[in-house]
Design an enzyme around this catalytic site. Structure first.
Site, PDB file in Angstrom:
ATOM      1  N   TYR A  63       0.841  -1.209   0.000  1.00 45.98           N
ATOM      2  CA  TYR A  63       0.000   0.000   0.000  1.00 45.98           C
ATOM      3  C   TYR A  63       0.869   1.250   0.000  1.00 45.98           C
ATOM      4  O   TYR A  63       0.717   2.129  -0.858  1.00 45.98           O
ATOM      5  CB  TYR A  63      -0.905  -0.043   1.232  1.00 45.98           C
ATOM      6  CG  TYR A  63      -1.908   1.090   1.344  1.00 45.98           C
ATOM      7  CD1 TYR A  63      -3.048   1.111   0.539  1.00 45.98           C
ATOM      8  CD2 TYR A  63      -1.735   2.103   2.275  1.00 45.98           C
ATOM      9  CE1 TYR A  63      -3.981   2.137   0.662  1.00 45.98           C
ATOM     10  CE2 TYR A  63      -2.671   3.128   2.404  1.00 45.98           C
ATOM     11  CZ  TYR A  63      -3.787   3.140   1.600  1.00 45.98           C
ATOM     12  OH  TYR A  63      -4.720   4.148   1.729  1.00 45.98           O
ATOM     13  N   ARG A  86     -10.796  -1.365  10.003  1.00 45.58           N
ATOM     14  CA  ARG A  86     -10.168  -0.136  10.497  1.00 45.58           C
ATOM     15  C   ARG A  86     -10.696   0.174  11.888  1.00 45.58           C
ATOM     16  O   ARG A  86     -11.760  -0.290  12.299  1.00 45.58           O
ATOM     17  CB  ARG A  86     -10.417   1.016   9.520  1.00 45.58           C
ATOM     18  CG  ARG A  86      -9.512   0.908   8.325  1.00 45.58           C
ATOM     19  CD  ARG A  86      -9.670   2.035   7.347  1.00 45.58           C
ATOM     20  NE  ARG A  86     -10.780   1.828   6.441  1.00 45.58           N
ATOM     21  CZ  ARG A  86     -11.039   2.594   5.393  1.00 45.58           C
ATOM     22  NH1 ARG A  86     -10.270   3.615   5.110  1.00 45.58           N
ATOM     23  NH2 ARG A  86     -12.064   2.332   4.595  1.00 45.58           N
ATOM     24  N   VAL A  87      -9.941   0.983  12.595  1.00 45.52           N
ATOM     25  CA  VAL A  87     -10.165   1.062  14.035  1.00 45.52           C
ATOM     26  C   VAL A  87     -11.524   1.664  14.401  1.00 45.52           C
ATOM     27  O   VAL A  87     -12.186   1.176  15.338  1.00 45.52           O
ATOM     28  CB  VAL A  87      -8.990   1.805  14.721  1.00 45.52           C
ATOM     29  CG1 VAL A  87      -8.937   3.284  14.371  1.00 45.52           C
ATOM     30  CG2 VAL A  87      -9.024   1.611  16.210  1.00 45.52           C
ATOM     31  N   THR A 141      -0.877   6.744  18.280  1.00 45.57           N
ATOM     32  CA  THR A 141      -1.852   7.817  18.049  1.00 45.57           C
ATOM     33  C   THR A 141      -2.279   7.869  16.581  1.00 45.57           C
ATOM     34  O   THR A 141      -1.546   7.450  15.693  1.00 45.57           O
ATOM     35  CB  THR A 141      -1.293   9.202  18.434  1.00 45.57           C
ATOM     36  OG1 THR A 141      -0.258   9.560  17.506  1.00 45.57           O
ATOM     37  CG2 THR A 141      -0.760   9.223  19.854  1.00 45.57           C
ATOM     38  N   ARG A 142      -3.481   8.409  16.391  1.00 39.75           N
ATOM     39  CA  ARG A 142      -3.997   8.720  15.055  1.00 39.75           C
ATOM     40  C   ARG A 142      -4.805  10.004  15.176  1.00 39.75           C
ATOM     41  O   ARG A 142      -5.256  10.385  16.273  1.00 39.75           O
ATOM     42  CB  ARG A 142      -4.919   7.610  14.525  1.00 39.75           C
ATOM     43  CG  ARG A 142      -4.247   6.277  14.211  1.00 39.75           C
ATOM     44  CD  ARG A 142      -3.271   6.356  13.047  1.00 39.75           C
ATOM     45  NE  ARG A 142      -2.765   5.030  12.687  1.00 39.75           N
ATOM     46  CZ  ARG A 142      -1.704   4.446  13.261  1.00 39.75           C
ATOM     47  NH1 ARG A 142      -1.047   5.042  14.232  1.00 39.75           N
ATOM     48  NH2 ARG A 142      -1.317   3.255  12.849  1.00 39.75           N
ATOM     49  N   GLN A 194       2.799   7.039  15.657  1.00 39.54           N
ATOM     50  CA  GLN A 194       2.112   8.324  15.807  1.00 39.54           C
ATOM     51  C   GLN A 194       1.796   8.892  14.430  1.00 39.54           C
ATOM     52  O   GLN A 194       2.500   8.634  13.469  1.00 39.54           O
ATOM     53  CB  GLN A 194       2.980   9.312  16.593  1.00 39.54           C
ATOM     54  CG  GLN A 194       4.356   9.487  16.013  1.00 39.54           C
ATOM     55  CD  GLN A 194       5.226  10.454  16.796  1.00 39.54           C
ATOM     56  OE1 GLN A 194       4.797  10.997  17.811  1.00 39.54           O
ATOM     57  NE2 GLN A 194       6.426  10.684  16.325  1.00 39.54           N
TER      58      GLN A 194
HETATM   59  P1  NAD Z   1     -12.806   1.762   0.417  1.00 42.15           P
HETATM   60  O1  NAD Z   1     -12.139   0.450   0.508  1.00 42.15           O
HETATM   61  O2  NAD Z   1     -14.127   1.942   1.065  1.00 42.15           O
HETATM   62  O3  NAD Z   1     -12.955   2.214  -1.092  1.00 42.15           O
HETATM   63  C1  NAD Z   1     -12.071   1.830  -2.124  1.00 42.15           C
HETATM   64  C2  NAD Z   1     -12.902   1.480  -3.347  1.00 42.15           C
HETATM   65  O4  NAD Z   1     -12.017   1.112  -4.413  1.00 42.15           O
HETATM   66  C3  NAD Z   1     -13.825   0.281  -3.112  1.00 42.15           C
HETATM   67  O5  NAD Z   1     -15.115   0.571  -3.581  1.00 42.15           O
HETATM   68  C4  NAD Z   1     -13.174  -0.844  -3.923  1.00 42.15           C
HETATM   69  O6  NAD Z   1     -14.100  -1.816  -4.361  1.00 42.15           O
HETATM   70  C5  NAD Z   1     -12.533  -0.061  -5.044  1.00 42.15           C
HETATM   71  N1  NAD Z   1     -11.399  -0.748  -5.678  1.00 42.15           N
HETATM   72  C6  NAD Z   1     -10.363  -1.365  -5.086  1.00 42.15           C
HETATM   73  N2  NAD Z   1      -9.531  -1.857  -6.019  1.00 42.15           N
HETATM   74  C7  NAD Z   1     -10.058  -1.527  -7.229  1.00 42.15           C
HETATM   75  C8  NAD Z   1      -9.670  -1.764  -8.572  1.00 42.15           C
HETATM   76  N3  NAD Z   1      -8.543  -2.425  -8.880  1.00 42.15           N
HETATM   77  N4  NAD Z   1     -10.464  -1.294  -9.572  1.00 42.15           N
HETATM   78  C9  NAD Z   1     -11.607  -0.628  -9.282  1.00 42.15           C
HETATM   79  N5  NAD Z   1     -12.031  -0.393  -8.036  1.00 42.15           N
HETATM   80  C10 NAD Z   1     -11.254  -0.842  -7.023  1.00 42.15           C
HETATM   81  O7  NAD Z   1     -11.754   2.836   0.989  1.00 42.15           O
HETATM   82  P2  NAD Z   1     -11.895   4.394   1.215  1.00 42.15           P
HETATM   83  O8  NAD Z   1     -11.640   4.662   2.649  1.00 42.15           O
HETATM   84  O9  NAD Z   1     -13.129   4.922   0.595  1.00 42.15           O
HETATM   85  O10 NAD Z   1     -10.627   4.916   0.423  1.00 42.15           O
HETATM   86  C11 NAD Z   1     -10.749   5.563  -0.856  1.00 42.15           C
HETATM   87  C12 NAD Z   1      -9.378   6.055  -1.294  1.00 42.15           C
HETATM   88  O11 NAD Z   1      -8.863   6.989  -0.329  1.00 42.15           O
HETATM   89  C13 NAD Z   1      -8.335   4.944  -1.411  1.00 42.15           C
HETATM   90  O12 NAD Z   1      -7.521   5.205  -2.543  1.00 42.15           O
HETATM   91  C14 NAD Z   1      -7.520   5.075  -0.143  1.00 42.15           C
HETATM   92  O13 NAD Z   1      -6.203   4.642  -0.317  1.00 42.15           O
HETATM   93  C15 NAD Z   1      -7.597   6.580   0.102  1.00 42.15           C
HETATM   94  N6  NAD Z   1      -7.410   6.883   1.535  1.00 42.15           N
HETATM   95  C16 NAD Z   1      -8.415   6.688   2.431  1.00 42.15           C
HETATM   96  C17 NAD Z   1      -8.201   6.971   3.775  1.00 42.15           C
HETATM   97  C18 NAD Z   1      -9.275   6.803   4.811  1.00 42.15           C
HETATM   98  O14 NAD Z   1      -8.983   7.021   5.992  1.00 42.15           O
HETATM   99  N7  NAD Z   1     -10.496   6.488   4.479  1.00 42.15           N
HETATM  100  C19 NAD Z   1      -6.948   7.442   4.203  1.00 42.15           C
HETATM  101  C20 NAD Z   1      -5.939   7.597   3.257  1.00 42.15           C
HETATM  102  C21 NAD Z   1      -6.180   7.342   1.917  1.00 42.15           C
HETATM  103  N1  UDP Z   2      -6.319  -0.839  15.760  1.00 41.12           N
HETATM  104  C1  UDP Z   2      -6.677  -1.397  16.972  1.00 41.12           C
HETATM  105  N2  UDP Z   2      -7.728  -2.269  16.997  1.00 41.12           N
HETATM  106  C2  UDP Z   2      -8.452  -2.582  15.898  1.00 41.12           C
HETATM  107  C3  UDP Z   2      -8.100  -1.996  14.665  1.00 41.12           C
HETATM  108  C4  UDP Z   2      -7.021  -1.140  14.630  1.00 41.12           C
HETATM  109  O1  UDP Z   2      -6.057  -1.129  18.004  1.00 41.12           O
HETATM  110  O2  UDP Z   2      -9.408  -3.377  16.027  1.00 41.12           O
HETATM  111  C5  UDP Z   2      -5.196   0.112  15.722  1.00 41.12           C
HETATM  112  C6  UDP Z   2      -4.122  -0.202  14.679  1.00 41.12           C
HETATM  113  O3  UDP Z   2      -3.152  -1.076  15.204  1.00 41.12           O
HETATM  114  C7  UDP Z   2      -3.560   1.180  14.405  1.00 41.12           C
HETATM  115  C8  UDP Z   2      -4.755   2.106  14.614  1.00 41.12           C
HETATM  116  O4  UDP Z   2      -5.713   1.371  15.356  1.00 41.12           O
HETATM  117  O5  UDP Z   2      -2.575   1.511  15.358  1.00 41.12           O
HETATM  118  C9  UDP Z   2      -5.394   2.560  13.307  1.00 41.12           C
HETATM  119  O6  UDP Z   2      -5.630   1.421  12.541  1.00 41.12           O
HETATM  120  P1  UDP Z   2      -6.410   1.475  11.151  1.00 41.12           P
HETATM  121  O7  UDP Z   2      -6.390   0.088  10.594  1.00 41.12           O
HETATM  122  O8  UDP Z   2      -7.729   2.118  11.335  1.00 41.12           O
HETATM  123  O9  UDP Z   2      -5.570   2.469  10.227  1.00 41.12           O
HETATM  124  P2  UDP Z   2      -4.030   2.748   9.977  1.00 41.12           P
HETATM  125  O10 UDP Z   2      -3.860   4.160  10.400  1.00 41.12           O
HETATM  126  O11 UDP Z   2      -3.177   1.841  10.791  1.00 41.12           O
HETATM  127  O12 UDP Z   2      -3.869   2.522   8.523  1.00 41.12           O
END
Ligand code: NAD
Ligand code: UDP
Length: 328
Positions: free
Chosen positions: A150, A191-192, A215-216, A281
């Protein structure tokens, strides 16, 4: 037949996911046509069920690791699993989605000469040794660990975006998204925030990895979407990267305690091993977003958690989930 002055035909990859479905809502509310391309790996038709009959919405089941031939005026590239358990399930496909997906979408944007947005991530900073993280920080990333598919995939995608910009003059916008939460996260997303809320609603053990001292910073989805739209509206030449996230910083243990209190749950905390390379962190420096976009998040953790808890409560109880109303 379209009003070309004010409305566009817009491609959203990953549009059936958590963030992508909210983005589709916003773009439709602004009067645009939206083509959502998603392979439904982590996304769900439930997230876009309310849009399927919309006259300006179209769903394409498509994997962005393969080329897509389509005519659009703007591209938002969000396709990629975002939760560690999902992106580690098939790490080769995760890298392909970030890298081949970026090449395909950038090629499309080049042919169409259109603006393209990249959903990058705070994971490009790895386990950061600079705190909080400004965009100028190059990061501390393991290239061979379980999170690398990733982290390095997203870093390579950024490289491709900036090379297409420098080499071909492409109009790019790169957002580095920090942990974002809200309605439409998948209940088994891993996710957490979703884990803790679902566990608390079921009065099951809350699974804290490690001692919960990592932390987050948690941003509510509506705030993030405001930042997306402001970034995409900047003039050509402003590329980012721009950090988008909420600078409020909490330990994972604090988050667990907050969720238990807000749900009124009987859940107990259980401590499980910390996953490899879990960042200790994370907190965004959002000075650039404040200055360049006049953006900062306005929704505090408690308010955002309440709304997310209501969503999961309805989902678990099988009640109809109301469609969120967004400002146009
Ligand atoms: P999500 O998993 O809910 O959404 C991702 C979507 O992409 C899904 O609908 C999945 O089916 C689709 N997908 C995955 N692989 C694919 C492929 N090869 N072709 C077509 N579709 C595909 O996740 P999200 O939280 O909505 O994240 C959306 C974007 O934001 C991602 O690129 C992720 O890396 C980025 N992002 C999200 C967060 C967050 O906290 N939510 C943080 C950092 C970055
Ligand atoms: N985490 C946790 N319990 C859970 C899921 C996640 O303690 O059931 C922790 C994980 O180890 C990380 C933080 O929560 O330190 C955030 O995790 P997440 O998967 O949401 O996102 P990340 O920021 O690590 O991509």
């Amino acid at each position: 037949m379209r009003n070309y002055e004010s409305t566009k035909r817009i491609l959203v990859t990953g549009g059936a996911g958590f963030l992508g479905s909210h983005l589709c809502d916003r773009l439709l509310a602004a009067g645009h046509e939206v083509v959502c391309a998603d392979n439904l790996f982590t996304g769900s038709k439930r997230n876009i069920a309310h849009l399927l009959a919309h006259p300006r919405f179209e769903f394409l089941r498509h994997d962005i690791t393969f080329p897509l031939f389509i005519e659009v005026d703007e591209i938002w590239n969000l396709a990629c699993p975002a939760s560690p358990i999902h992106y580690q399930h098939d790490p080769v496909q995760t890298t392909k989605t970030s890298v081949h997906g970026a090449i395909n979408m950038l090629g499309l944007a080049k042919r169409l000469d259109c603006r393209i947005f990249q959903a990058s991530t705070s994971e490009v900073y790895g386990d950061p040794q600079v705190h909080p993280q400004p965009e100028s920080y190059w990061g501390h990333v393991n290239s061979i660990g379980p999170r690398s598919c990733y982290d390095e995939g997203k870093r390579c995608a950024e490289t491709l975006f900036f090379d297409y910009h420098r080499q071909h003059g492409l109009d790019i916008k790169v957002a580095r998204i920090f942990n974002t939460y809200g309605p439409r996260m998948h209940p088994n997303d891993g996710r957490v925030v979703s884990n803790f809320i679902v566990q608390a609603l079921k009065n099951e053990a809350i699974t804290i990895y490690g001692e919960g001292q990592q932390t987050r910073s948690f941003c509510y989805v509506d705030d993030l979407l405001d930042g997306f739209l402001k970034l995409m509206a900047t003039p050509k030449g402003f590329t980012g990267p721009v950090n988008l996230g909420n600078p409020g910083e909490f330990t994972i243990r604090e988050l667990a305690e907050k969720v238990i209190a807000l749900v009124g749950s009987r859940s107990q905390l259980v401590f499980m091993p910390l996953p490899a390379d879990d960042p200790t962190q994370r907190k965004p420096d959002i000075s650039r977003a404040r200055e360049a976009l006049d953006w900062s998040p306005g929704i505090d953790l408690e308010t955002g958690l309440r709304s997310t808890i209501s969503y999961f409560d309805a989902l678990l109880a099988g009640r109809e989930i109301p469609t969120p109303v967004h400002a146009p």
